[in-house]
Design a protein around this motif. Structure first.
Motif, PDB file in Angstrom:
ATOM      1  N   LEU A   1      -5.800   3.925   7.231  1.00  0.00           N
ATOM      2  CA  LEU A   1      -7.141   4.062   6.179  1.00  0.00           C
ATOM      3  C   LEU A   1      -6.784   2.609   5.069  1.00  0.00           C
ATOM      4  O   LEU A   1      -6.144   1.918   4.812  1.00  0.00           O
ATOM      5  N   PRO A   2      -8.295   2.670   5.236  1.00  0.00           N
ATOM      6  CA  PRO A   2      -8.309   0.668   4.659  1.00  0.00           C
ATOM      7  C   PRO A   2      -8.032   1.173   2.954  1.00  0.00           C
ATOM      8  O   PRO A   2      -8.171   2.203   2.507  1.00  0.00           O
ATOM      9  N   VAL A   3      -7.459   0.779   1.995  1.00  0.00           N
ATOM     10  CA  VAL A   3      -7.390   0.942   1.089  1.00  0.00           C
ATOM     11  C   VAL A   3      -8.588   1.236   0.070  1.00  0.00           C
ATOM     12  O   VAL A   3      -9.816   0.354   0.468  1.00  0.00           O
ATOM     13  N   GLY A   4      -9.108   2.268  -0.344  1.00  0.00           N
ATOM     14  CA  GLY A   4     -10.688   2.408  -0.994  1.00  0.00           C
ATOM     15  C   GLY A   4     -10.757   3.789  -0.274  1.00  0.00           C
ATOM     16  O   GLY A   4     -11.642   4.053  -0.629  1.00  0.00           O
ATOM     17  N   ALA A   5     -10.758   4.194   0.776  1.00  0.00           N
ATOM     18  CA  ALA A   5     -10.855   5.682   1.458  1.00  0.00           C
ATOM     19  C   ALA A   5     -10.133   6.411   0.731  1.00  0.00           C
ATOM     20  O   ALA A   5     -10.964   7.972   0.894  1.00  0.00           O
TER      21      ALA A   5
ATOM     22  N   ARG B   1      -0.031  -3.460   6.000  1.00  0.00           N
ATOM     23  CA  ARG B   1       0.372  -2.701   4.545  1.00  0.00           C
ATOM     24  C   ARG B   1       1.124  -3.063   3.323  1.00  0.00           C
ATOM     25  O   ARG B   1       1.657  -2.573   2.291  1.00  0.00           O
ATOM     26  N   HIS B   2       1.575  -3.922   3.602  1.00  0.00           N
ATOM     27  CA  HIS B   2       1.771  -5.044   1.556  1.00  0.00           C
ATOM     28  C   HIS B   2       1.265  -6.966   2.563  1.00  0.00           C
ATOM     29  O   HIS B   2       1.332  -7.577   3.241  1.00  0.00           O
ATOM     30  N   LEU B   3       0.402  -6.531   1.742  1.00  0.00           N
ATOM     31  CA  LEU B   3      -0.158  -7.975   1.262  1.00  0.00           C
ATOM     32  C   LEU B   3       0.177  -9.245   0.285  1.00  0.00           C
ATOM     33  O   LEU B   3      -0.379 -10.178   0.065  1.00  0.00           O
TER      34      LEU B   3
ATOM     35  N   GLY C   1      -6.089  -4.433   1.814  1.00  0.00           N
ATOM     36  CA  GLY C   1      -4.844  -3.650   2.385  1.00  0.00           C
ATOM     37  C   GLY C   1      -5.703  -2.276   3.555  1.00  0.00           C
ATOM     38  O   GLY C   1      -6.391  -1.816   3.540  1.00  0.00           O
ATOM     39  N   ILE C   2      -4.490  -1.682   4.103  1.00  0.00           N
ATOM     40  CA  ILE C   2      -4.151  -0.963   4.817  1.00  0.00           C
ATOM     41  C   ILE C   2      -3.537   0.197   4.472  1.00  0.00           C
ATOM     42  O   ILE C   2      -2.032   0.152   4.452  1.00  0.00           O
ATOM     43  N   THR C   3      -3.338   1.394   4.230  1.00  0.00           N
ATOM     44  CA  THR C   3      -2.586   2.752   3.972  1.00  0.00           C
ATOM     45  C   THR C   3      -1.707   3.229   5.409  1.00  0.00           C
ATOM     46  O   THR C   3      -2.160   3.156   6.129  1.00  0.00           O
TER      47      THR C   3
ATOM     48  N   ALA D   1       0.743  -1.172   0.371  1.00  0.00           N
ATOM     49  CA  ALA D   1      -0.222   0.116  -0.146  1.00  0.00           C
ATOM     50  C   ALA D   1       0.813   1.027   0.175  1.00  0.00           C
ATOM     51  O   ALA D   1       1.637   1.532   1.134  1.00  0.00           O
ATOM     52  N   ALA D   2       0.566   2.150  -0.951  1.00  0.00           N
ATOM     53  CA  ALA D   2       1.240   3.329  -0.631  1.00  0.00           C
ATOM     54  C   ALA D   2       0.836   4.538  -0.302  1.00  0.00           C
ATOM     55  O   ALA D   2      -0.057   4.438   0.662  1.00  0.00           O
ATOM     56  N   ASP D   3       1.368   5.531  -0.261  1.00  0.00           N
ATOM     57  CA  ASP D   3       1.253   6.452   1.433  1.00  0.00           C
ATOM     58  C   ASP D   3       0.871   7.703  -0.214  1.00  0.00           C
ATOM     59  O   ASP D   3       1.585   7.835  -0.556  1.00  0.00           O
TER      60      ASP D   3
END
Length: 401
Positions: free
Chosen positions: A193-197, A299-301, A187-189, A154-156
């Motif tokens: 936050l959830p990826v997608g938010a 953060r890394h899936l 994933g979580i950024t 997940a990118a910042d």
């Protein structure tokens, strides 16, 4: 002209482990029961395969899971990205910035929707889009920044959102941040936050190899923009008698299975993370391999398990390692992904004159050996032993040349 391919030429000898898994999210009796229920309910000619309520339920569940206001289902992640970009209504000269190290499906829609694709460098550690390099490439014609959560890391997004605010387009305001999360569902950024938010729109893919899948194809867009959500719903359904549109809808059987897969996503991702961390432990100390960063909190899936060989091995040494792993040990691997303009003629033609030397150098060192949570633990140990032995052999070869 540079060329690269997703896989290097190798013998076709049978392999115990393929170049990449054919399926990411795996199915259980729950998915089978959900699909069977839809099959049973759809036997009648009066029923059919459309069920807006079930698709809406999947969308609502996905929006809740990602903390997004809206979720819009599509028949694929690629078509979803295409329609998001269409909503920008780009004019000649409008630019879209994206990382050169990427899947071609992220870049082709930009070109098709009339945007000038501006390629930028990856960060050398995460291999995600580098905000410092992006800043040098922004102009008063930039309409969008496309950030990919590449291979599940997940990118910042905060630096890109800040860059957009500081470099507004003279007519359209700040460039929008579009997120490619095809490989990062669940994933979580770094913002927690959830990826997608975050971002203007986030695109997910449910293609067969992804972290969750809806019978091999499917996609979703999350957004907090109500106008964008409404427009996307029209575009996927022939314009709803208001504008141009096409048919990009998800079927009810896909939605039913998607609901089950979504409910199991955290469990499947946790298994993938655990397996990747075990691989990192088993490969620790190999002098000639750079292992993927190990991040906490989802953060890394590890959609793919990235390895980098030394710069002195770039190209030939990396290829020799992949060939040795395949031919002697039966372990497939993939270059996931090469720089898009090196392997796709259409993208090369539309980015003529652009070059990202850091991306090319990293891609020449990259290989992703097959990883999946359902590979038995004893086989995972064999895989890691093969990687260690093959790397040592290639290192001896390069030491004598």
């Amino acid at each position: 002209m540079p060329t690269d391919a997703t896989t290097v030429p190798r013998s076709r000898a049978p392999r115990r482990w393929p170049d990449e898994p054919a399926q990411g999210g795996w199915y259980t009796d729950a998915e089978t029961a959900a699909a069977q229920k839809m099959l049973d309910e759809s036997r009648s000619w009066r029923t059919g395969w459309r069920n807006k309520d079930l698709v809406a339920a999947f969308e609502e569940a996905f929006a809740q899971a990602t903390r997004a206001r809206h979720a819009i289902a599509f028949n694929g992640g690629g078509t979803a990205l295409e329609m998001v970009l269409r909503c920008l209504e780009m004019q000649p000269g409008d630019q879209v910035v994206s990382c050169a190290l990427n899947f071609v499906g992220t870049h082709l829609p930009v070109i098709h929707q009339g945007g000038d694709l501006v390629l930028a460098e990856p960060d050398p550690l995460t291999l995600n889009l580098d905000p410092a390099d992006v800043e040098h490439r922004l102009t008063d014609r930039t309409r969008a920044i496309v950030v990919t959560h590449w291979n599940g890391l997940a990118a910042d997004l905060r630096p890109f959102l800040d860059l957009a605010e500081r470099h507004p387009h003279p007519h359209h305001g700040p460039p929008v941040v579009i997120v490619d999360a095809a490989r990062a569902a669940g994933g979580i950024t770094p913002a927690g936050l959830p990826v997608g938010a975050e971002g203007w729109a986030t695109i997910f893919s449910f293609e067969t190899k992804k972290l969750m899948t809806t019978f091999g194809q499917g996609g979703m867009v999350t957004t907090g923009d109500a106008r964008l959500a409404d427009r996307l719903r029209r575009l996927r359904t022939y314009g709803l008698s208001q504008e141009w549109g096409t048919n990009q809808q998800l079927s009810k059987i896909q939605a039913a299975v998607g609901l089950v897969q979504l409910g199991r996503l955290d469990e499947m991702n946790a298994a993938r993370i655990a397996r990747a961390h075990e691989r990192t432990r088993l490969l620790h100390g190999i002098e000639h391999l750079t292992l993927p960063p190990e991040l906490d909190g989802g953060r890394h899936l590890y959609y793919r398990y990235n390895l980098l060989v030394p710069a002195s091995w770039a190209g030939a040494g990396r290829d020799a390692l992949m060939e040795l792993l395949a031919d002697r040990y039966g372990l497939g691997s993939i270059i996931n992904d090469p720089v898009t303009y090196t392997g796709h003629d259409y993208i090369r033609a539309h980015t003529d004159g652009q070059a990202c030397p850091r991306a090319e150098a990293l891609a020449a060192r990259l290989l992703c050996p097959c990883l999946h949570p359902q590979i038995p633990a004893d086989e995972e140990r064999e895989i890691c032993d093969a990687i260690r032995r093959a790397t040592d052999e290639i290192a001896r070869t390069f030491a004598t040349t």
